[in-house]
Design a protein around this motif. Structure first.
Motif, short mmCIF file in Angstrom:
data_model
loop_
_atom_site.label_atom_id
_atom_site.label_comp_id
_atom_site.label_asym_id
_atom_site.label_seq_id
_atom_site.Cartn_x
_atom_site.Cartn_y
_atom_site.Cartn_z
N MET A 194 88.54 -10.55 -4.40
CA MET A 194 89.34 -10.84 -5.58
C MET A 194 88.59 -10.49 -6.85
O MET A 194 89.20 -10.10 -7.85
CB MET A 194 89.76 -12.31 -5.58
CG MET A 194 90.96 -12.59 -6.45
SD MET A 194 92.41 -11.70 -5.84
CE MET A 194 93.56 -11.98 -7.18
N SER A 195 87.26 -10.61 -6.81
CA SER A 195 86.47 -10.17 -7.97
C SER A 195 86.65 -8.67 -8.18
O SER A 195 86.78 -8.20 -9.32
CB SER A 195 84.99 -10.49 -7.76
OG SER A 195 84.77 -11.89 -7.71
N GLY A 196 86.66 -7.91 -7.07
CA GLY A 196 86.92 -6.47 -7.20
C GLY A 196 88.30 -6.17 -7.73
O GLY A 196 88.48 -5.26 -8.55
N VAL A 197 89.30 -6.94 -7.28
CA VAL A 197 90.66 -6.75 -7.79
C VAL A 197 90.71 -7.05 -9.28
O VAL A 197 91.38 -6.34 -10.06
CB VAL A 197 91.64 -7.64 -7.01
CG1 VAL A 197 93.02 -7.60 -7.66
CG2 VAL A 197 91.73 -7.19 -5.56
N ARG A 198 89.98 -8.08 -9.69
CA ARG A 198 89.96 -8.41 -11.13
C ARG A 198 89.36 -7.28 -11.95
O ARG A 198 89.86 -6.93 -13.02
CB ARG A 198 89.16 -9.70 -11.34
CG ARG A 198 89.13 -10.18 -12.79
CD ARG A 198 88.44 -11.53 -12.88
NE ARG A 198 88.51 -12.05 -14.23
CZ ARG A 198 87.60 -11.83 -15.17
NH1 ARG A 198 86.54 -11.07 -14.89
NH2 ARG A 198 87.74 -12.34 -16.37
N GLN A 199 88.27 -6.69 -11.45
CA GLN A 199 87.67 -5.56 -12.15
C GLN A 199 88.63 -4.37 -12.19
O GLN A 199 88.71 -3.65 -13.18
CB GLN A 199 86.37 -5.16 -11.47
CG GLN A 199 85.28 -6.22 -11.54
CD GLN A 199 84.90 -6.57 -12.97
OE1 GLN A 199 84.76 -5.70 -13.82
NE2 GLN A 199 84.73 -7.85 -13.24
N MET A 200 89.38 -4.16 -11.09
CA MET A 200 90.35 -3.06 -11.07
C MET A 200 91.45 -3.30 -12.09
O MET A 200 91.91 -2.36 -12.75
CB MET A 200 90.95 -2.92 -9.67
CG MET A 200 91.91 -1.75 -9.53
SD MET A 200 92.64 -1.61 -7.90
CE MET A 200 93.68 -3.07 -7.90
N VAL A 201 91.89 -4.55 -12.22
CA VAL A 201 92.93 -4.86 -13.21
C VAL A 201 92.43 -4.57 -14.61
O VAL A 201 93.13 -3.98 -15.45
CB VAL A 201 93.37 -6.33 -13.06
CG1 VAL A 201 94.25 -6.74 -14.23
CG2 VAL A 201 94.12 -6.53 -11.76
N ARG A 202 91.19 -4.98 -14.90
CA ARG A 202 90.63 -4.72 -16.23
C ARG A 202 90.49 -3.22 -16.48
O ARG A 202 90.78 -2.72 -17.57
CB ARG A 202 89.28 -5.40 -16.36
CG ARG A 202 89.33 -6.92 -16.28
CD ARG A 202 87.96 -7.54 -16.48
NE ARG A 202 87.43 -7.23 -17.79
CZ ARG A 202 86.21 -7.60 -18.21
NH1 ARG A 202 85.42 -8.29 -17.38
NH2 ARG A 202 85.80 -7.30 -19.42
N THR A 203 90.06 -2.48 -15.46
CA THR A 203 89.95 -1.03 -15.62
C THR A 203 91.31 -0.40 -15.83
O THR A 203 91.46 0.53 -16.65
CB THR A 203 89.28 -0.43 -14.37
OG1 THR A 203 88.00 -1.04 -14.18
CG2 THR A 203 89.09 1.07 -14.53
N THR A 204 92.32 -0.89 -15.11
CA THR A 204 93.67 -0.35 -15.27
C THR A 204 94.19 -0.59 -16.67
O THR A 204 94.82 0.28 -17.28
CB THR A 204 94.62 -1.00 -14.24
OG1 THR A 204 94.11 -0.77 -12.93
CG2 THR A 204 96.01 -0.43 -14.35
N ARG A 205 93.93 -1.78 -17.20
CA ARG A 205 94.34 -2.04 -18.59
C ARG A 205 93.64 -1.10 -19.56
O ARG A 205 94.26 -0.57 -20.49
CB ARG A 205 94.01 -3.49 -18.96
CG ARG A 205 94.86 -4.53 -18.27
CD ARG A 205 94.40 -5.90 -18.68
NE ARG A 205 95.15 -6.95 -18.04
CZ ARG A 205 94.81 -8.23 -18.09
NH1 ARG A 205 93.70 -8.59 -18.73
NH2 ARG A 205 95.53 -9.14 -17.49
N ALA A 206 92.33 -0.90 -19.36
CA ALA A 206 91.60 0.01 -20.24
C ALA A 206 92.14 1.43 -20.14
O ALA A 206 92.29 2.12 -21.15
CB ALA A 206 90.10 -0.03 -19.91
N LEU A 207 92.45 1.87 -18.92
CA LEU A 207 93.01 3.21 -18.74
C LEU A 207 94.38 3.32 -19.39
O LEU A 207 94.71 4.35 -20.00
CB LEU A 207 93.11 3.54 -17.26
CG LEU A 207 91.79 3.81 -16.52
CD1 LEU A 207 92.04 4.00 -15.03
CD2 LEU A 207 91.10 5.04 -17.10
#
Length: 423
Positions: A194-207
């Motif tokens: 879930m920590s990885g999913v959270r980082q992916m969500v943040r990256t997706t928002r930045a993208l």
């Protein structure tokens, strides 16, 4: 359709420009379609389909609470205990869903996050100790919540500590040793995943934000290009039309045949201006030095300005198309300024090759610059900068105004021809 065919037929560069633009838009649309699902991560659902997809994933993930639900429905507990357990499970699920799903889409305050995490941690411990080993799975959900809402520097410590806490609670519950060993690895893996999913969500928002910024910058650049093209095209063409209209008006009473020729020139310039504007809007226009030198000769003659174009040779095979286009725009803008603002009687245009650069110089004997640069020279400087060139302006040696536009030449490697033996 006829206009589009007229723009592209017979000109490979224009056809290439059309293909490049169509390919770019096709790639952009394909990217949006391919990443449509990814773009919804971390956002609230916008339609019924997204709501159903999110509810489906929530239902799949919450199905692991089947063990506590089965424990409640098996009748092993008294009615008050069953009611308290059901209320506790509902409260745990509501807080967990708020943390994992709402906080992912819209961040909560720090106090709310830590308060909710503490609440579900206490509920998991109390329900496990009072209801039995089937409720130990709640601690796995706590680890997942830690991974979902805590920063990485905190979650990497909180998840192992919660797993150790789960082990401690499990040791106090009778008959939970087998279940406990089966939940340690899911607790660790679920939390860190879930920590990885959270980082992916943040990256997706930045993208997503970066894509919006890039789109805005591209739109701004296209508006600037269109503004530069229209300014240069219409400024030159309308100035020439104005001059020829005044000339035709003076000739009309006594020299109707010459006035008719001027009117015919006005019609020709107007039609060409319409074609140029269409090409500029479509992004296909690339002027040439040869055409602009001819246009400069016509504009200066119509304004009654003596033109010296003897040193404006236009055949330069080493000049790349982008650099030639920049110089052509520079010549058009310089001549337009001479005709409209300078009040000059003579204008000289030269093209000099120095080292690996080609320099266009336009000099007049007019009144010179009387203020800061306008939009035309500003846009011209931007054009030359895009072509790796530069613009210099200032007073001439004998007064007036001088404009110099310099662009690099493209030198090919020398080709050695094979020597031929004597017959």
């Amino acid at each position: 359709m006829a206009d589009r065919a007229e723009w592209t037929d017979g000109d490979p560069e224009r056809r290439t420009g059309v293909r490049q633009r169509l390919t770019w838009w096709a790639d952009a649309m394909a990217y949006d379609d391919e990443h449509d699902r990814l773009a919804t991560i971390g956002q609230s659902p916008e339609n019924r389909r997204q709501v159903l997809i999110k509810l489906m994933w929530i239902g799949i993930w919450m199905a692991y609470l089947g063990a506590p639900v089965s424990d409640l429905t098996d009748g092993h507990h008294s009615v008050p205990a069953t009611m308290c357990g059901a209320l506790g499970l509902l409260a745990f699920a509501a807080i967990y869903l708020m943390l994992v799903f709402r906080h992912t889409g819209r961040a909560l305050s720090r106090a709310a996050v830590f308060g909710a995490l503490g609440t579900i941690c206490v509920l998991a411990a109390v329900l496990t100790l009072t209801m039995g080993d089937a409720w130990l799975v709640l601690c796995v959900y706590v680890s997942v919540a830690y991974g979902a809402v805590l920063p990485l520097r905190l979650s990497r410590w909180a998840i192992p500590l919660n797993t150790a806490f789960m082990v401690a609670v499990g040791l106090l519950v009778r008959g939970s040793h087998g279940l406990l060993s089966a939940l340690v690895i899911p607790s660790l893996l679920g939390g860190f995943a879930m920590s990885g999913v959270r980082q992916m969500v943040r990256t997706t928002r930045a993208l997503r934000a970066a894509r919006a910024t890039v789109a805005q910058l591209a739109a701004n650049e296209e508006r600037l290009r269109l503004a530069r093209d229209l300014h240069d095209l219409l400024g030159h063409s309308l100035s020439l039309i104005t001059l020829k209209s005044e000339l035709a008006g003076r000739m009309l009473p006594d020299k109707p045949e010459q006035a008719a020729r001027q009117v015919a020139d006005i019609e020709r310039v107007s039609r060409q201006a319409l074609v140029d504007v269409r090409e500029a809007v479509s992004g296909f226009r690339r002027p040439t030095l040869e055409a602009e030198v001819a246009g400069a000769r016509t504009a200066l003659a119509a304004a009654g300005i003596a033109a010296d174009l003897s040193r404006a040779a236009t055949h330069h095979p080493d000049l790349p198309p982008d650099q030639e286009g920049a110089l052509a725009w520079a010549l058009r803008e310089a001549v337009t300024n001479v005709v409209r603002h300078s009040g000059a009687r003579r204008c000289a245009v030269t093209l000099d090759e120095t080292d690996d650069e080609l320099c266009l110089t336009v000099t007049d004997d007019g009144r010179g610059a009387t203020g800061p640069h306008g939009n035309g020279l500003t846009g011209l400087a931007e054009r030359l900068q895009l072509a790796d060139g530069r613009l210099e302006t200032g007073p001439g040696e004998r007064g007036g105004f001088t404009l110099r536009a310099q662009v690099p030449l493209s030198r090919g490697a020398p080709v050695e021809l094979p020597s031929q033996a004597a017959p």
